[in-house]
Design an enzyme around this catalytic site. Structure first.
Site, PDB file in Angstrom:
ATOM      1  N   HIS A 107       0.849  -1.192   0.000  1.00  0.00           N
ATOM      2  CA  HIS A 107       0.000   0.000   0.000  1.00  0.00           C
ATOM      3  C   HIS A 107       0.885   1.242   0.000  1.00  0.00           C
ATOM      4  CE1 HIS A 107       1.144  -0.445   4.225  1.00  0.00           C
ATOM      5  NE2 HIS A 107       0.906   0.859   4.367  1.00  0.00           N
ATOM      6  N   ASP A 160       0.694   5.071   1.905  1.00  0.00           N
ATOM      7  CA  ASP A 160      -0.088   5.734   2.951  1.00  0.00           C
ATOM      8  C   ASP A 160      -0.840   6.917   2.338  1.00  0.00           C
ATOM      9  OD1 ASP A 160       1.043   3.930   4.702  1.00  0.00           O
ATOM     10  OD2 ASP A 160       2.645   5.289   5.305  1.00  0.00           O
ATOM     11  N   HIS A 206       4.767   0.267  -0.083  1.00  0.00           N
ATOM     12  CA  HIS A 206       5.515  -0.549   0.876  1.00  0.00           C
ATOM     13  C   HIS A 206       4.637  -1.650   1.445  1.00  0.00           C
ATOM     14  CE1 HIS A 206       3.650   2.855   2.982  1.00  0.00           C
ATOM     15  NE2 HIS A 206       3.632   2.121   4.073  1.00  0.00           N
ATOM     16  N   ARG A 259       7.477  -8.471  16.147  1.00  0.00           N
ATOM     17  CA  ARG A 259       8.044  -7.188  15.705  1.00  0.00           C
ATOM     18  C   ARG A 259       7.042  -6.083  16.026  1.00  0.00           C
ATOM     19  NH1 ARG A 259       7.486  -4.484  10.367  1.00  0.00           N
ATOM     20  NH2 ARG A 259       8.979  -2.764  10.478  1.00  0.00           N
TER      21      ARG A 259
HETATM   22  O1  LIG Z   1       5.378  -1.962  10.190  1.00  0.00           O
HETATM   23  C1  LIG Z   1       5.874  -1.443   9.199  1.00  0.00           C
HETATM   24  O2  LIG Z   1       7.075  -1.423   9.001  1.00  0.00           O
HETATM   25  C2  LIG Z   1       4.990  -0.809   8.142  1.00  0.00           C
HETATM   26  C3  LIG Z   1       3.816  -0.103   8.721  1.00  0.00           C
HETATM   27  C4  LIG Z   1       2.958   0.593   7.708  1.00  0.00           C
HETATM   28  O3  LIG Z   1       3.250   0.646   6.555  1.00  0.00           O
HETATM   29  C5  LIG Z   1       1.705   1.252   8.130  1.00  0.00           C
HETATM   30  O4  LIG Z   1       1.343   1.130   9.309  1.00  0.00           O
HETATM   31  O5  LIG Z   1       1.070   1.899   7.270  1.00  0.00           O
HETATM   32 FE   LIG Z   2       2.099   2.191   5.538  1.00  0.00          FE
END
Ligand SMILES: O=C(O)CCC(=O)C(=O)O
Ligand SMILES: [Fe+2]
Length: 269
Positions: free
Chosen positions: A136, A138, A192, A202
């Protein structure tokens, strides 16, 4: 920062039934161990509205008082600092485009829209058939991401997935779709995703930063010329975000679907 991640992790260690009580419409707690057509999504999230009307008290009301107080105070302290970082970044980005330093930041300074989301990825027994977060971009302007030392974030560049290796005391900054439109495509939002491992949980803490809801995001004339025709119509966060929420889209398509001037179907709902 350590305190923030410790307190965030403690939330996810609560029993599932307790966490479920912190579900709160589009924000709050969400456990996503769901089967999607091709892959399983494997993540738990806690999304807190941190501006303009923070709802931390409401979402965390189910947690015990001592923990809640410390968690909220720590998040608030973090937000103060991370907003300052965000404003400096916005100023530098404006300057790099030869715009007034405050071109973007003036719409964030007094009042801004932000969500702070804790993403918790438990170890996954079959990481190759699951994803933490699907690909996606953001929707907001800039994202400031704080990840622990486990790793899992990947960005797509020239069609390939590249891992963003964690570096101690380092923040990752992503350009979001709104800033792409606001800069007439001069800054590109980054696609990403989050991948998983089978060994260690994590945690990432992600600050999604946008201007106040009614600020018109209109590309400056300086960024429009013959070689760079106007790509997007002016819009506000108040107009764009509900559309994005209604239509869960994968990949990097949201801003072009809703705000691009030459997009064919203009019937988003
Ligand atoms: O946890 C991550 O590294 C990515 C998080 C992410 O892309 C989001 O929360 O929009
Ligand atoms: Fe994100």
């Amino acid at each position: 920062m350590q305190r923030l991640t410790d307190l965030g992790t403690r939330f996810f260690q609560m029993p599932a039934a307790e966490k479920e009580k912190a579900a709160f419409g589009q924000v709050g707690y969400e456990g996503r161990h769901v089967y999607m057509p091709e892959r399983v999504q494997w993540v738990e999230t806690l999304a807190l509205v941190t501006g303009p009307d923070p709802n931390l008290e409401d979402i965390l009301r189910v947690t015990c008082a001592d923990y809640r107080e410390e968690f909220i105070a720590t998040v608030n302290e973090y937000i103060q600092e991370i907003q300052r970082v965000g404003l400096v970044l916005l100023e530098l980005m404006a300057e790099s485009l030869a715009l007034e330093k405050s071109f973007f930041s003036q719409h964030f300074e007094k009042n801004s829209t932000s969500v702070t989301r804790f993403n918790y990825y438990p170890p996954c027994p079959l990481p190759s058939v699951a994803l933490g977060l699907f690909p996606h971009a953001d929707p907001n302007c800039i994202t400031i991401l704080n990840q622990d030392d486990i790793g899992g974030l990947q960005i797509r560049k020239d069609g390939r997935w590249i891992s963003v290796r964690p570096l101690k005391d380092t923040l990752v900054v992503n350009v979001g779709d709104s800033l792409q439109a606001w800069t007439n495509g001069h800054f590109k939002s980054v696609e990403h995703r989050a991948v998983l491992n089978s060994v260690k949980p994590r945690l990432s803490v992600v600050f999604f930063y946008s201007p106040y809801a009614q600020a018109a995001m209109a590309p400056p004339l300086k960024l429009v010329d013959e070689c760079h025709p106007l790509l997007y119509r002016p819009f506000t966060w108040a107009e764009y975000f509900p559309r994005m929420q209604k239509k869960r889209m994968e990949g990097k398509v949201g801003i072009d679907t809703f705000m691009r001037l030459d997009h064919k179907e203009d019937s988003p709902t």
